[in-house]
Design a protein around this motif. Structure first.
Motif, PDB file in Angstrom:
ATOM      1  N   LYS A 146       0.823  -1.202   0.000  1.00  0.00           N
ATOM      2  CA  LYS A 146       0.000   0.000   0.000  1.00  0.00           C
ATOM      3  C   LYS A 146       0.860   1.257   0.000  1.00  0.00           C
ATOM      4  O   LYS A 146       0.591   2.223  -0.735  1.00  0.00           O
ATOM      5  N   LEU A 147       1.914   1.281   0.800  1.00  0.00           N
ATOM      6  CA  LEU A 147       2.783   2.456   0.861  1.00  0.00           C
ATOM      7  C   LEU A 147       3.558   2.643  -0.430  1.00  0.00           C
ATOM      8  O   LEU A 147       3.702   3.767  -0.929  1.00  0.00           O
ATOM      9  N   GLU A 148       4.068   1.554  -0.975  1.00  0.00           N
ATOM     10  CA  GLU A 148       4.826   1.665  -2.215  1.00  0.00           C
ATOM     11  C   GLU A 148       3.926   2.091  -3.366  1.00  0.00           C
ATOM     12  O   GLU A 148       4.354   2.846  -4.259  1.00  0.00           O
ATOM     13  N   LEU A 182       1.902  10.170  -1.390  1.00  0.00           N
ATOM     14  CA  LEU A 182       2.344   9.793  -0.046  1.00  0.00           C
ATOM     15  C   LEU A 182       2.149  10.966   0.918  1.00  0.00           C
ATOM     16  O   LEU A 182       3.085  11.647   1.321  1.00  0.00           O
ATOM     17  N   THR A 183       0.899  11.197   1.274  1.00  0.00           N
ATOM     18  CA  THR A 183       0.541  12.227   2.237  1.00  0.00           C
ATOM     19  C   THR A 183      -0.068  11.568   3.471  1.00  0.00           C
ATOM     20  O   THR A 183      -0.504  10.412   3.421  1.00  0.00           O
ATOM     21  N   GLU A 241      14.317   6.654  -1.021  1.00  0.00           N
ATOM     22  CA  GLU A 241      14.108   7.531  -2.175  1.00  0.00           C
ATOM     23  C   GLU A 241      13.586   6.773  -3.390  1.00  0.00           C
ATOM     24  O   GLU A 241      12.987   7.366  -4.285  1.00  0.00           O
ATOM     25  N   GLN A 242      13.823   5.477  -3.448  1.00  0.00           N
ATOM     26  CA  GLN A 242      13.324   4.660  -4.560  1.00  0.00           C
ATOM     27  C   GLN A 242      11.884   4.194  -4.339  1.00  0.00           C
ATOM     28  O   GLN A 242      11.294   3.531  -5.197  1.00  0.00           O
ATOM     29  N   GLY A 243      11.336   4.527  -3.183  1.00  0.00           N
ATOM     30  CA  GLY A 243       9.956   4.154  -2.901  1.00  0.00           C
ATOM     31  C   GLY A 243       9.790   2.802  -2.261  1.00  0.00           C
ATOM     32  O   GLY A 243       8.672   2.292  -2.182  1.00  0.00           O
ATOM     33  N   GLU A 244      10.878   2.198  -1.788  1.00  0.00           N
ATOM     34  CA  GLU A 244      10.784   0.892  -1.135  1.00  0.00           C
ATOM     35  C   GLU A 244      10.581   1.075   0.370  1.00  0.00           C
ATOM     36  O   GLU A 244      11.254   1.875   1.012  1.00  0.00           O
ATOM     37  N   TYR A 245       9.655   0.299   0.887  1.00  0.00           N
ATOM     38  CA  TYR A 245       9.351   0.386   2.315  1.00  0.00           C
ATOM     39  C   TYR A 245      10.545  -0.039   3.167  1.00  0.00           C
ATOM     40  O   TYR A 245      11.197  -1.038   2.893  1.00  0.00           O
TER      41      TYR A 245
END
Length: 264
Positions: free
Chosen positions: A60-62, A70-71, A213-217
């Protein structure tokens, strides 16, 4: 853990017993238990990892990061969706159970138990319950939020606590239920051979799910403030919980040693 206790609790009636099936035909919602001779109708909800169809935090976060969403508001909407859905369902289960078993004056209790280790905690349960009770859940007088798999370190770093928190309305029914919860928690403490402490005020809770920064949890961090000092969590963004503290009537802390918040 708490549901297992309720199933064997001498002051509870297990409504999942097959003898109650005739009372609850299809489309009639059923709560888990009656407590204290029909004084309380109780429903328990447990949140586990994605392997058990729980809350898939990482994906979900990624996904939010990939869509540049991502707020704080978007994260709460995604991660709290399951919590809020289960709270709404519990409200219906309590409503129908009170009607079918003719105990309309019974108090409504929902127990939310977090069993997701490291990546979640009791804080989202408290926040979601507070948000839902402010506008819905007319059959729910209290939501008891528990977490037996994660701990919070104390300020001295020598011990940890596990948080058990009730979210309640400013009503007479909620106050009556809080008094009964003291007895329930006391019996649970005796049954599980666990010591509890009362009288602490939860001033603030902070939590953050971090991604790179790459969007990985990466991980989840959370802390609580019991002494009114300001607590800050550094991350890509920060969330603050428990804004309506007047609704939090009852707090118990369970002390543990040789644990740390992210320990298995």
């Amino acid at each position: 853990m708490f549901l297992e206790f309720l199933k064997n609790y001498e002051k509870a009636t297990d409504l999942d017993d097959k003898k109650y099936n005739p009372y609850f035909p299809k489309k009639v919602h059923r709560a888990d238990a009656l407590l204290f001779e029909k004084k309380i109708v109780c429903e328990h909800k447990e949140f586990k990892s994605k392997e058990f169809k729980g809350i898939d935090i990482e994906s979900k976060l990624e996904s939010l990061h990939q869509n540049n969403q991502l707020t704080e508001r978007a994260v709460k909407k995604k991660l709290y969706k399951r919590l809020e859905k289960d709270l709404s369902k519990a409200n219906k289960q309590i409503r129908d159970t009170k009607r079918v078993l003719e105990c309309q004056d019974a108090l409504g209790l929902v127990i939310l138990e977090n069993s997701i280790q490291n990546d979640f905690s009791v804080l989202p349960l408290i926040d979601a319950a507070d948000r839902k009770m402010s506008k819905e859940l007319d059959n729910v007088d209290c939501v008891l939020c528990v977490d037996f798999v994660n701990t919070f370190s104390t300020s001295d770093g020598d011990s940890s606590v596990r948080l058990i928190q009730v979210v309640a309305r400013d009503t007479e029914n909620s106050r009556r239920l809080c008094a009964l919860l003291n007895e329930l928690i006391g019996d649970f403490s005796e049954d599980s051979d666990t010591s509890f402490s009362k009288g602490f005020d939860l001033k603030r809770g902070n939590q953050a799910w971090q991604i790179d920064e790459q969007g990985e949890y990466q991980n989840y961090q959370a802390d609580i403030n019991l002494d009114f000092s300001v607590v800050v969590t550094k991350s890509h963004w920060r969330k603050r919980l428990v804004q309506m503290l007047n609704q939090l009537w009852w707090l118990m802390l369970i002390s543990f040693f040789l644990y740390n918040w992210l320990a298995n």
